[in-house]
Design an enzyme around this catalytic site. Structure first.
Site, PDB file in Angstrom:
ATOM      1  N   CYS A 113      -4.814   2.543  -3.632  1.00 41.32           N
ATOM      2  CA  CYS A 113      -3.536   3.016  -3.069  1.00 41.32           C
ATOM      3  C   CYS A 113      -2.421   1.990  -3.269  1.00 41.32           C
ATOM      4  CB  CYS A 113      -3.659   3.388  -1.590  1.00 41.32           C
ATOM      5  SG  CYS A 113      -4.871   4.662  -1.301  1.00 41.32           S
ATOM      6  N   ASP A 142       3.087  -4.242   7.812  1.00 42.60           N
ATOM      7  CA  ASP A 142       1.858  -3.467   7.725  1.00 42.60           C
ATOM      8  C   ASP A 142       0.694  -4.443   7.935  1.00 42.60           C
ATOM      9  OD1 ASP A 142      -0.416  -2.171   6.960  1.00 42.60           O
ATOM     10  OD2 ASP A 142       0.363  -1.438   5.051  1.00 42.60           O
ATOM     11  N   HIS A 173       0.873  -1.177   0.000  1.00 42.32           N
ATOM     12  CA  HIS A 173       0.000   0.000   0.000  1.00 42.32           C
ATOM     13  C   HIS A 173       0.913   1.230   0.000  1.00 42.32           C
ATOM     14  CE1 HIS A 173      -2.712   2.989   1.821  1.00 42.32           C
ATOM     15  NE2 HIS A 173      -3.711   2.224   1.429  1.00 42.32           N
ATOM     16  N   LYS A 221     -10.454  -0.249  10.650  1.00 44.72           N
ATOM     17  CA  LYS A 221     -10.641  -1.478   9.881  1.00 44.72           C
ATOM     18  C   LYS A 221     -10.981  -2.645  10.811  1.00 44.72           C
ATOM     19  CE  LYS A 221      -7.285  -0.035   6.378  1.00 44.72           C
ATOM     20  NZ  LYS A 221      -8.072   0.575   5.323  1.00 44.72           N
ATOM     21  N   GLN A 223      -4.571  -4.851   7.093  1.00 47.63           N
ATOM     22  CA  GLN A 223      -5.616  -5.748   6.575  1.00 47.63           C
ATOM     23  C   GLN A 223      -5.590  -7.118   7.233  1.00 47.63           C
ATOM     24  OE1 GLN A 223      -8.011  -4.754   4.724  1.00 47.63           O
ATOM     25  NE2 GLN A 223      -7.221  -2.858   3.834  1.00 47.63           N
TER      26      GLN A 223
HETATM   27  N1  C6P Z   1      -6.398   0.758   2.887  1.00 50.79           N
HETATM   28  C1  C6P Z   1      -8.240   0.389   1.358  1.00 50.79           C
HETATM   29  O1  C6P Z   1      -9.334   0.690   0.859  1.00 50.79           O
HETATM   30  P1  C6P Z   1      -5.008   4.099   7.227  1.00 50.79           P
HETATM   31  O2  C6P Z   1      -5.563   4.967   6.131  1.00 50.79           O
HETATM   32  O3  C6P Z   1      -3.779   4.668   7.874  1.00 50.79           O
HETATM   33  O4  C6P Z   1      -6.050   3.665   8.204  1.00 50.79           O
HETATM   34  O5  C6P Z   1      -4.581   2.720   6.512  1.00 50.79           O
HETATM   35  C2  C6P Z   1      -3.664   2.747   5.472  1.00 50.79           C
HETATM   36  C3  C6P Z   1      -3.429   1.375   4.936  1.00 50.79           C
HETATM   37  C4  C6P Z   1      -2.193   0.787   5.129  1.00 50.79           C
HETATM   38  N2  C6P Z   1      -1.945  -0.452   4.708  1.00 50.79           N
HETATM   39  C5  C6P Z   1      -2.867  -1.195   4.092  1.00 50.79           C
HETATM   40  C6  C6P Z   1      -2.528  -2.585   3.667  1.00 50.79           C
HETATM   41  C7  C6P Z   1      -4.135  -0.649   3.861  1.00 50.79           C
HETATM   42  O6  C6P Z   1      -5.054  -1.390   3.240  1.00 50.79           O
HETATM   43  C8  C6P Z   1      -4.419   0.666   4.268  1.00 50.79           C
HETATM   44  C9  C6P Z   1      -5.746   1.299   3.977  1.00 50.79           C
HETATM   45  C10 C6P Z   1      -7.720   1.224   2.505  1.00 50.79           C
HETATM   46  O7  C6P Z   1      -7.598  -0.566   0.982  1.00 50.79           O
HETATM   47  C11 C6P Z   1      -7.771   2.675   2.182  1.00 50.79           C
HETATM   48  S1  C6P Z   1      -6.652   3.112   0.886  1.00 50.79           S
END
Ligand code: C6P
Length: 409
Positions: A367, A202, A125, A228, A205
């Site tokens: 992203c 990371d 991401h 999430k 997910q």
């Molecule tokens: N992915 C998706 O629709 P934040 O925005 O900090 O809560 O999470 C960022 C982020 C980081 N790593 C991974 C693997 C992610 O999937 C995400 C957020 C969302 O897939 C929004 S782009």
């Protein structure tokens, strides 16, 4: 009910699932972007704001004590759930993005040099790419990409070849937000450590979809986002091994992260986790995140994972019956994410029509532009599952897709 999993009872805990969108019952298939909230999370936040809101760590009065206890209780819940060794290893952040930026801005800035190499997978991401790119443009270190196979799994031969470059750090996502691939975090970490590299995982997910044992994975850093995990937005956590956190310089300066401040002698800093928590944090968010984790535990992460896997398999089967539909991300170990394209139709056109039929999916590059470029596609339509989704939701998606495709072709 499928098996002992009472999805109807789970759905009753999510008030938003009762609403209609564009005249149709909401079919929410966008939990990878953000999960919906159970009543316990909504109530916990309301209860805190109504009865014991106060700043934390600063006051001696009753409200301050109650708020501090609840905030630190949430940290304890996270520590226990993710099996960190101690509470000090859990730093509250604004989310996964914030946590990675913290590691880049402190550990990265202190430890990487112009001759360093940082490895990251092609699946990442932007949150686990861009903070490192920004730092690389300042320090001059090299970023090398670990290649993947078309089904969305990491090419271990390429990984081993890149580890021979003696990287200082390896970054990878535990679960890909675009393809759903579940990476073997323990194996990837162990290979990185054997090569002398630190490991940044990371977990944005993974945390909502499976049991994560940080000491077992043995990574150095791990981040996740509360929203999430059925919790509020604007809150998440960074896990870091205590010895690393002790050695890292502070990040943002301000209240609470100091031990003593002076104009005459050097200012000194607090111990972790407070060293990295400058300013008044998202108190209600942290407390409600604790409630969200307890809610996930009450359902059971293994049960949620099994349910989502069954939905994913069913969705693959049903979607593949649609002519011209191709699924991106077909790894054997996959979480509840199904990305697809229909030949000749732009994903955002499909997403817009699906919304008119009450189906919430995400479209675009999610992203993960380097990954989309690699597949040579502009983006995908992505359906992603949470604990509350049903086989009927998948059927509704398929029926709506068939309608939308007829309209667009
Ligand atoms: N992915 C998706 O629709 P934040 O925005 O900090 O809560 O999470 C960022 C982020 C980081 N790593 C991974 C693997 C992610 O999937 C995400 C957020 C969302 O897939 C929004 S782009």
């Amino acid at each position: 009910m499928d098996g002992n999993y009472d999805v109807a009872a789970i759905r009753r805990e999510f008030p938003i699932l009762e609403r209609k969108v564009n005249g149709f019952p909401l079919v929410y298939l966008d939990s990878a972007a953000s999960a919906q909230k159970p009543r316990t999370v909504i109530e916990t936040q309301r209860e805190y704001l109504s009865h014991f809101h106060s700043n934390i760590h600063r006051g001696v009065h009753t409200l301050a004590t109650q708020a501090t206890e609840a905030f630190e209780g949430a940290r304890e819940t996270i520590k226990a759930h993710f099996n960190a060794a101690e509470n000090a290893e859990i730093i509250f952040t604004a989310g996964a993005t914030d946590g990675i930026n913290l590691v880049a801005g402190t550990w990265g800035r202190a430890n990487l040099t112009a001759s360093s190499t940082v490895l990251m997978t092609r699946l990442e991401h932007h949150s686990n790419i861009v903070p490192w790119q920004i730092l690389a443009s300042e320090i001059g270190f090299k970023i090398e990409v670990i290649e993947i196979f078309p089904e969305g799994t990491i090419d271990l031969e390429d990984y081993n070849a890149k580890l021979a470059l003696a990287p200082s750090l390896v970054c990878f996502s535990h679960v890909s937000n675009t393809l759903g691939t579940i990476n073997d975090a323990k194996q990837l970490t162990s290979l990185a450590h054997d090569a002398g590299a630190m490991v940044m995982v990371d977990g944005a997910q993974a945390a909502p979809h499976m049991n994560v044992d940080l000491q077992d994975i043995n990574c150095d850093f791990y981040v996740a986002s509360g929203h999430k995990m059925y919790g509020p937005t604007g809150i998440g956590f960074l896990y870091g091994k205590r010895a690393l956190l002790d050695a890292m310089p502070p990040w943002r300066g301000g209240g609470e992260m100091i031990s003593s401040v002076s104009f005459d002698v050097p200012t000194t800093f607090n111990v972790p986790p407070y060293k990295f928590e400058a300013g008044t944090p998202h108190i209600s968010g942290a407390i409600a995140l604790g409630a969200a984790i307890k809610w996930m535990e009450s359902v059971g992460l293994d049960n949620i994972a099994a349910h989502e896997l069954a939905l994913t398999k069913y969705a693959h089967e049903k979607l593949l019956q649609i002519e011209g539909l191709r699924i991106y991300g077909t790894a054997e170990h996959k979480a509840g994410v199904v990305s697809f394209l229909v030949e000749g139709i732009h994903p955002s056109d499909l997403g817009t029509l699906l919304d008119q039929l009450g189906i919430a999916v995400r479209t675009g590059h999610h992203c993960t532009e380097p990954l989309m470029d690699w597949y040579k596609i502009p983006g995908t339509v992505r359906a992603s599952f949470g604990a509350y989704n049903t086989f009927d939701d998948v059927d509704a998606l398929v029926a709506a897709l068939e309608r939308a495709i007829k309209m667009l072709k």
